[in-house]
Design a protein around this motif. Structure first.
Motif, PDB file in Angstrom:
ATOM      1  N   UNK A 138      12.243 -33.152 -31.011  1.00  0.00           N
ATOM      2  CA  UNK A 138      12.849 -32.991 -29.717  1.00  0.00           C
ATOM      3  C   UNK A 138      13.816 -34.162 -29.458  1.00  0.00           C
ATOM      4  N   UNK A 139      15.012 -33.911 -28.874  1.00  0.00           N
ATOM      5  CA  UNK A 139      15.895 -35.037 -28.646  1.00  0.00           C
ATOM      6  C   UNK A 139      16.165 -34.890 -27.225  1.00  0.00           C
ATOM      7  N   UNK A 140      15.826 -36.045 -26.456  1.00  0.00           N
ATOM      8  CA  UNK A 140      15.977 -36.272 -24.998  1.00  0.00           C
ATOM      9  C   UNK A 140      15.280 -35.135 -24.460  1.00  0.00           C
ATOM     10  N   UNK A 141      13.756 -34.760 -24.760  1.00  0.00           N
ATOM     11  CA  UNK A 141      13.324 -33.745 -24.506  1.00  0.00           C
ATOM     12  C   UNK A 141      13.538 -32.230 -24.678  1.00  0.00           C
ATOM     13  N   UNK A 142      14.707 -32.011 -25.618  1.00  0.00           N
ATOM     14  CA  UNK A 142      14.895 -30.893 -25.942  1.00  0.00           C
ATOM     15  C   UNK A 142      14.435 -30.534 -27.317  1.00  0.00           C
ATOM     16  N   UNK A 143      14.042 -29.345 -27.743  1.00  0.00           N
ATOM     17  CA  UNK A 143      13.831 -29.253 -29.158  1.00  0.00           C
ATOM     18  C   UNK A 143      14.909 -28.860 -29.931  1.00  0.00           C
ATOM     19  N   UNK A 144      14.485 -29.398 -31.360  1.00  0.00           N
ATOM     20  CA  UNK A 144      15.770 -29.379 -32.064  1.00  0.00           C
ATOM     21  C   UNK A 144      15.212 -28.246 -33.568  1.00  0.00           C
ATOM     22  N   UNK A 161      19.529 -42.660 -26.136  1.00  0.00           N
ATOM     23  CA  UNK A 161      18.929 -41.205 -26.204  1.00  0.00           C
ATOM     24  C   UNK A 161      17.487 -41.756 -26.845  1.00  0.00           C
ATOM     25  N   UNK A 162      16.751 -40.576 -27.081  1.00  0.00           N
ATOM     26  CA  UNK A 162      15.491 -40.920 -27.762  1.00  0.00           C
ATOM     27  C   UNK A 162      14.980 -39.664 -28.374  1.00  0.00           C
ATOM     28  N   UNK A 163      14.369 -40.087 -29.451  1.00  0.00           N
ATOM     29  CA  UNK A 163      14.144 -38.672 -30.540  1.00  0.00           C
ATOM     30  C   UNK A 163      12.639 -38.965 -30.810  1.00  0.00           C
ATOM     31  N   UNK A 164      11.869 -37.821 -30.757  1.00  0.00           N
ATOM     32  CA  UNK A 164      10.455 -37.875 -30.938  1.00  0.00           C
ATOM     33  C   UNK A 164      10.245 -36.821 -32.101  1.00  0.00           C
ATOM     34  N   UNK A 165       9.301 -37.224 -33.016  1.00  0.00           N
ATOM     35  CA  UNK A 165       9.209 -36.218 -33.989  1.00  0.00           C
ATOM     36  C   UNK A 165       7.525 -36.316 -34.413  1.00  0.00           C
TER      37      UNK A 165
END
Length: 407
Positions: A138-144, A161-165
């Motif tokens: 997810x990037x800025x809370x939006x799934x990729x 920005x923030x990326x979560x994996x």
């Protein structure tokens, strides 16, 4: 109300013929129906855009592109998204239009280029490199949607920005990053395995009270036991290991050249061969040809360039820079329907530089992208009668992408 009536008319026009055709001709394919729907949505988008309703036009163009890809419709969608302040959604569409929309008029291609430059000023391209396949991002809370891939590109606005994996069995990776205007970069994301639970305590071993005695056997002389009784007395021959270092590579791909009697892109192909002296130095020889996609100065005059390039490159990780030399020609041809038939071929040697990046996707395959600039020995003028149509400076700018095979 007018917009609702127009949309209702389109929907009725799409559904009613489909029912009638189902009764008259049961063998009609789904593909023809999809093409009719595509044309209807594309026409609706054009009408809404001409009427000054960009949001309705964007919705119609997106419905058309869901049915099948079309670079011309993608370019028109990208222009409207830039006007609506959504450049991060427009860059992919505009790139497709600039590279593939051969039916676009010169004026519309100019709008595509100008909109792309506005979008590029709003942010940068980020290449996300994942340490494992199957990661959920997810990037800025939006799934990729990137499941199954180890890397992907995404255009982001300038700012923080923030990326979560996440991946089962691994700690969640949280990667904050900053995007600056036109500063494309890589963003590595490494997932760390969760700690394993402690294994159970081993059972306590109790040796026998009177262990059996083993008598040592001494073999004298040169006696040699069979391999079954003395496996350590034999050494299996090891095959010579072949070096994995690859010295040669061949490759090719599409190329766009700016400055061929116009600053509109000339589109063509390039093929290259390269010898790698070591990890940091390589020498290459390539040939390329490109044709102008529009007339010179909106006249029925065509132009193309063809030639060879020799390069010496320095490599550092995935980046490389090259000094290049060029020997080639620029050909100008006047249409026989408007002018006396004439073709001029001008030899244009030059020197310049190149910068690029390469990404290995396997043991022997790599993807490459680069941009180069060449200074020629002289500029170019196109004169018709007493009118000077073009006075082009002695510069060629090229950009290319492609794949190489190393051996």
């Amino acid at each position: 109300m007018r917009r609702l009536a127009a949309v209702s008319a389109i929907v009725v026009g799409l559904v009613s013929p489909a029912w009638a055709q189902a009764d008259d001709d049961a063998d009609e394919t789904d593909e023809s129906t999809d093409e009719q729907r595509f044309q209807a949505f594309a026409a609706l988008g054009d009408r809404e855009a001409a009427a000054g309703r960009p949001r309705a036009a964007v919705a119609a163009y997106r419905q058309a592109l869901k049915l099948r890809p079309d670079p011309l419709i993608a370019g028109r969608l990208g222009v409207l998204l830039v006007q609506l302040g959504k450049p991060e959604q427009a860059t992919d569409h505009l790139l497709d239009a600039l590279q593939l929309a051969v039916k676009a008029t010169p004026a519309e291609r100019k709008r595509f280029f100008e909109a792309h430059e506005v979008a590029r000023d709003a942010g940068a391209w980020i290449e996300v490199l994942l340490s494992h396949a199957g990661v959920r991002v997810t990037i800025d809370g939006k799934p990729k949607n990137c499941v199954g891939r180890s890397s992907f590109w995404i255009f982001m606005r300038t700012g923080e920005h923030e990326l979560r994996a996440t991946l089962d069995g691994y700690e969640e990776a949280i990667v904050p990053f900053t995007v600056k205007k036109r500063e494309d970069k890589q963003l590595p994301v490494t997932l760390i395995p969760l700690p394993m639970p402690a294994p159970p305590a081993p059972a306590v071993y109790e040796p026998e009270k009177d262990p059996p005695k083993v008598e040592r056997v001494v073999v004298g002389g040169d006696a040699k036991l069979p391999k079954q009784e003395d496996p350590w007395g034999y050494e299996d021959p090891r095959p010579a290991q072949k070096s994995d270092e690859k010295r040669w590579s061949i490759g090719g791909g599409p190329v766009a050249v700016f400055g061929v009697a116009s600053w509109m892109p000339a589109v063509g192909i390039v093929a290259e061969g390269r010898w790698r002296a070591n990890e940091y130095v390589s020498l290459g020889l390539e040939g390329r040809a490109a044709w102008l996609t529009a007339g010179v100065a909106d006249r029925p005059i065509s132009a193309m360039t063809a030639g060879g390039i020799v390069s010496g490159c320095g490599h550092w990780r995935w980046l490389y820079g090259c000094a290049i030399g060029h020997i080639g020609v620029i050909n100008i041809e006047f249409s026989r329907t408007s002018y006396e038939e004439q073709s001029s071929t001008l030899v244009k040697p030059g020197v310049g530089g190149r910068i690029g990046a390469e990404l290995h996707v396997g043991r022997s395959v790599a993807l490459k992208a680069s941009i180069d600039a060449l200074g020629l020995t002289s500029g170019l003028q196109v004169i018709v009668g007493q009118t000077r149509l073009v006075e082009q400076p002695p510069v060629l700018i090229g950009t290319q992408i492609g794949a190489t095979w190393e051996f």
